[in-house]
Design an enzyme around this catalytic site. Sequence first.
Site, PDB file in Angstrom:
ATOM      1  N   GLU A  57       0.825  -1.211   0.000  1.00  0.00           N
ATOM      2  CA  GLU A  57       0.000   0.000   0.000  1.00  0.00           C
ATOM      3  C   GLU A  57       0.859   1.261   0.000  1.00  0.00           C
ATOM      4  OE1 GLU A  57      -2.997   0.304  -0.674  1.00  0.00           O
ATOM      5  OE2 GLU A  57      -3.794  -1.695  -0.369  1.00  0.00           O
ATOM      6  N   TYR A 141      -6.299   5.925   5.065  1.00  0.00           N
ATOM      7  CA  TYR A 141      -6.512   4.935   4.002  1.00  0.00           C
ATOM      8  C   TYR A 141      -5.684   3.664   4.249  1.00  0.00           C
ATOM      9  CZ  TYR A 141      -5.613   2.243  -0.058  1.00  0.00           C
ATOM     10  OH  TYR A 141      -5.430   1.163  -0.863  1.00  0.00           O
ATOM     11  N   ASP A 159      -9.737   5.808  -1.438  1.00  0.00           N
ATOM     12  CA  ASP A 159      -8.569   6.286  -2.187  1.00  0.00           C
ATOM     13  C   ASP A 159      -9.092   6.897  -3.491  1.00  0.00           C
ATOM     14  OD1 ASP A 159      -9.282   4.180  -3.806  1.00  0.00           O
ATOM     15  OD2 ASP A 159      -7.243   3.408  -4.043  1.00  0.00           O
ATOM     16  N   CYS A 213     -14.289   1.260 -13.869  1.00  0.00           N
ATOM     17  CA  CYS A 213     -14.766   2.637 -13.698  1.00  0.00           C
ATOM     18  C   CYS A 213     -13.559   3.576 -13.758  1.00  0.00           C
ATOM     19  CB  CYS A 213     -15.504   2.760 -12.362  1.00  0.00           C
ATOM     20  SG  CYS A 213     -16.470   4.261 -12.230  1.00  0.00           S
ATOM     21  N   CYS A 220     -18.909   1.090 -18.717  1.00  0.00           N
ATOM     22  CA  CYS A 220     -20.171   0.941 -17.979  1.00  0.00           C
ATOM     23  C   CYS A 220     -20.933  -0.317 -18.402  1.00  0.00           C
ATOM     24  CB  CYS A 220     -21.045   2.173 -18.178  1.00  0.00           C
ATOM     25  SG  CYS A 220     -20.289   3.653 -17.510  1.00  0.00           S
TER      26      CYS A 220
HETATM   27 FE1  SF4 Z   1     -18.572   3.518 -13.055  1.00  0.00          FE
HETATM   28 FE2  SF4 Z   1     -20.085   3.177 -15.224  1.00  0.00          FE
HETATM   29 FE3  SF4 Z   1     -20.032   1.353 -13.294  1.00  0.00          FE
HETATM   30 FE4  SF4 Z   1     -21.235   3.662 -12.914  1.00  0.00          FE
HETATM   31  S1  SF4 Z   1     -21.823   2.112 -14.383  1.00  0.00           S
HETATM   32  S2  SF4 Z   1     -19.868   2.620 -11.479  1.00  0.00           S
HETATM   33  S3  SF4 Z   1     -19.900   5.025 -14.031  1.00  0.00           S
HETATM   34  S4  SF4 Z   1     -18.334   1.942 -14.618  1.00  0.00           S
END
Ligand code: SF4
Length: 412
Positions: A57, A141, A159, A213, A220
């Site tokens: 870490e 953290y 984080d 993400c 997504c």
């Molecule tokens: Fe992130 Fe998209 Fe998942 Fe929402 S849907 S947490 S914006 S990857």
Amino acid sequence: PAPAPARHLFSDPAEVEALRGSLLAWYDRCRRDLPWRTLAATEPDADRRAYAVWVSEIMLQQTQVATVIDYYNRWMQKWPTLQALAQASLEEVNELWSGLGYYSRGKRLQEAARKVVSELAGRMPRTAGDLQKLLPGVGRYTAGAIASISYGQATGVVDGNVIRVLCRLRCIGADSSSPAVIDRLWDMANALVDRSRPGDFNQALMELGAMVCVPKAPLCGECPVKQHCQARRRKLLGKPAAVPDVEDCGVGGCPLCPPATEPWDSSLGVTNFPRKAAKKQPRVARTATCVLERRGCHGALEYFIVQRPSSGLLAGLWEFPSLPLAQGLQEEKQRELLADHLQAWTGQPVVARSLRFIGEVIHIFSHIHQTYVVYSLPLDGDVTLDPALSPSRWVTEEEFHASAVSTAMKKV
Ligand code: SF4
């Protein structure tokens, strides 16, 4: 602070359960195999697990996973336990850390290991609160990561990756570096963390931020928690409805919504979140540095390096003799000042004209935009080093690279 409006919270226990389940199932399927994860999952001794997580870490702060792996493996080979680390010298720590940057991290890691051995009878503190309170260099953290992954404490972590994921999941558009928002995110992380697998849950949330993400083009469509994501929902809705969304926080005044002056930008989609106040511009600095060289007794070229003070930027690291320069200094004046500086090191007259200008090297530290103005100077005969000055020595190119020198000096 005013209570957070419901749309920014995880207030439905059934939704929280579903989110934990989806995230953990995804993590079990898709997580990257990383050496510290393997050790944390297989090592029966909790303190040894904690040591491995701690080292990884600290290295991972400000540094990419791909870079850390090799450093981590070498470190654990050299100092497999914190008892071994406690016996290392700072010089050895700096040598191994060389090239990883932010050198105070390694130094404090070693100081903390010494403290555990000498003041805590060799036993690691076992809760996030104690880890943070008792160990130098361990912030909120790192304490949360060690306590949850190694000791199974149900405590969250926040984080950069977690900030991004949570801000998107809950449409938090207020400045994510402000203390008010950070506090809310910690509350959220502590409420969300899975009670039976806290370490895995925290790693899963961070892994989601690192692999799915991601900052610029989040995936997504592949996201295991997309059905819980408010930012994605907002994006799919397209233009704001003519009739205000019942879940909107109202006009202005919400401490977690984007500021009224910078509303949702539909061209950005989910990357509307998180938002940060503009970064402070780094300080601009110039430093003159000189590569003094001579033929060593075996005919190989040798270079003169000196040790920096034991506190402050790049504490205790070795460098070519260097001198910070005032802004706007003429080239001629620069040379004169550098020549005087070198004279103090070498104990022999240095003529400014004999310094050969090589070029400029730019290195960006987190808060300093540093330009090194590089000169070189071959020396004949022996140079008597003044023991009253900071430590200094002659090294071959190979020895230079094995020494505790910063990346900036390697560039020079
Ligand atoms: Fe992130 Fe998209 Fe998942 Fe929402 S849907 S947490 S914006 S990857």
